[in-house]
Write an enzyme that holds these catalytic residues in place. Structure first.
Site, short mmCIF file in Angstrom:
data_model
loop_
_atom_site.label_atom_id
_atom_site.label_comp_id
_atom_site.label_asym_id
_atom_site.label_seq_id
_atom_site.Cartn_x
_atom_site.Cartn_y
_atom_site.Cartn_z
N ILE A 74 0.85 -1.20 0.00
CA ILE A 74 0.00 0.00 0.00
C ILE A 74 0.89 1.24 0.00
O ILE A 74 1.90 1.29 0.71
CB ILE A 74 -0.87 0.01 1.28
CG1 ILE A 74 -1.80 -1.21 1.31
CG2 ILE A 74 -1.68 1.31 1.41
CD1 ILE A 74 -2.38 -1.51 2.68
N CYS A 75 0.49 2.24 -0.79
CA CYS A 75 1.16 3.54 -0.70
C CYS A 75 0.10 4.61 -0.94
O CYS A 75 -1.10 4.32 -0.95
CB CYS A 75 2.31 3.63 -1.70
SG CYS A 75 1.76 3.62 -3.41
N ALA A 76 0.52 5.84 -1.15
CA ALA A 76 -0.46 6.94 -1.24
C ALA A 76 -1.31 6.85 -2.51
O ALA A 76 -2.53 6.99 -2.46
CB ALA A 76 0.26 8.28 -1.18
#
Ligand SMILES: [Fe+2]
Length: 374
Positions: A74-76
């Protein structure tokens, strides 16, 4: 066969609901992670290593990642997590990236329906805990606390063959951008908000005040002033059965009264609302709030977020019956008051008109409209 690199938000949420998300690997910076990360209805093992620390140093971190579980990176925005998922797949890990990252998670909605009169649709913006209600009776609809992405409301109107007749905001929202004026303008219906909260608004609106009532189909909605979370907050009683409390009462909290910087004054108003103004509301009335502190943990087995007045009267907040102890509890339990909330209030007053990217950025993070649980 080529391996899948991404999981869609919908598939991810289905797995999360089924308790099948085994491990999350969040690559955002520590402060971003600390302030907001994905939580399921039950805890999910999660590792946070900022991408700046991970990239180029992957080998030294590999023993922190499980080889026997599926990993969701997961990232932005979904780009870094996809890059790392590809790299880690090559090293033999069972990993996929959350498509669209936290941006997409922030804008993921689910709709549930309560049977009865009126039909009530609860639209939940899961990650932020924002809740909008669409009420339909005899093909006439009203909306309470419209979410920004009004297509979710329009889908319900279309499916229910319903004609929108009014849009209400229970208060001037600080944590998210209201879809109220957009929706009302598009369908050329009145947008109602308290003149106390909308005093500085640049747009014209219809004033909703204590005692304002509106009939749609055979149902009746009556407004009662419930100041405290904001000085102009209102609640709506529908058919003497449902109470839409906005952010004043939530499933596991009450609305914080400090977002305007006047803690003691607004806490006094909130105390009067909770202990005196709601006094006549029967125990059996179902409260439908406009915010959840943790949407995935607060839904019933149908996913509906509600509580009865009796449940509220048994809650911790309601046990603080003396005004002084109530105000002391408020003052001791305050959360941060993000600067962006002041900007969001201006957007909701029509004083700022940011572009889509800026709107998305302003809304990042879960809502902080409720008192933290103590
Ligand atoms: Fe609020």
């Amino acid at each position: 066969m080529e391996r899948k690199l991404q999981i869609s938000i919908r598939d991810f949420k289905n797995k999360l609901d089924a308790g099948k998300i085994e491990f999350m690997f969040d690559l955002r910076n520590e402060d971003e992670f600390e302030s907001w990360h994905i939580e399921g209805s039950t805890p999910v093992e999660t590792l946070n290593i900022p991408q700046v620390d991970f990239v180029g140093e992957e080998e030294s971190h590999l023993d922190r990642l499980p080889r026997d579980k599926e990993i969701i990176s997961i990232c932005a925005h979904g780009d870094s997590s996809k890059y790392e998922a590809e790299l880690l797949q090559e090293k033999g890990f069972n990993i996929v990236s959350l498509e669209g990252g936290m941006d997409a998670w922030s804008e993921f909605y689910e709709t549930r329906k309560l049977e009865g009169i009126p039909e009530i649709y609860q639209i939940v913006r899961v990650a932020k805990g924002c809740i909008c209600h669409v009420l339909i009776d005899n093909n006439e609809a009203v909306v309470i606390d419209a979410v920004r992405h009004i297509n979710h409301i329009e889908d319900i109107l279309k499916k229910g063959n319903a004609k929108l007749i009014a849009v209400f905001d229970t208060h001037l929202q600080a944590d998210h951008i209201s879809g109220g004026t957009d929706l009302a303008n598009k369908y050329d219906v009145p947008y109602y908000i308290s003149p106390v909260d909308a005093e500085k608004a640049s747009y014209t609106y219809s004033a909703v005040t204590d005692g304002t009532s509106l009939t749609f189909g055979s149902s009746k909605l009556t407004c009662s002033a419930s100041p405290g979370h904001t000085p102009g907050s209102v609640s709506f009683l529908c058919n003497n059965r449902f109470l839409f409390t906005g952010d004043t009462i939530m499933k596991s909290s009450i609305g914080r009264p400090d977002l305007g910087g006047m803690v003691r004054d607004w806490a006094h108003l909130l105390y009067i609302t909770l202990f005196k103004r709601y006094d006549q509301i029967e125990d059996s009335i179902m409260i439908l709030p406009s915010h959840a502190m943790a949407a995935l943990q607060e839904g019933d087995n149908q996913g509906i977020i509600s509580l009865t007045m009796k449940e509220f009267r048994n809650s911790q907040a309601f046990s603080l019956k003396q005004e002084q102890e109530f105000i002391s509890f408020i003052e001791k339990s305050l959360l941060e008051n993000p600067e962006r909330y002041q900007e969001i209030r201006k957007v909701n007053l029509g004083l700022l008109d940011p572009d889509e990217d800026k709107r998305r950025e302003l809304e990042i993070g879960k809502n902080l409209c409720g008192m933290q649980k103590s």
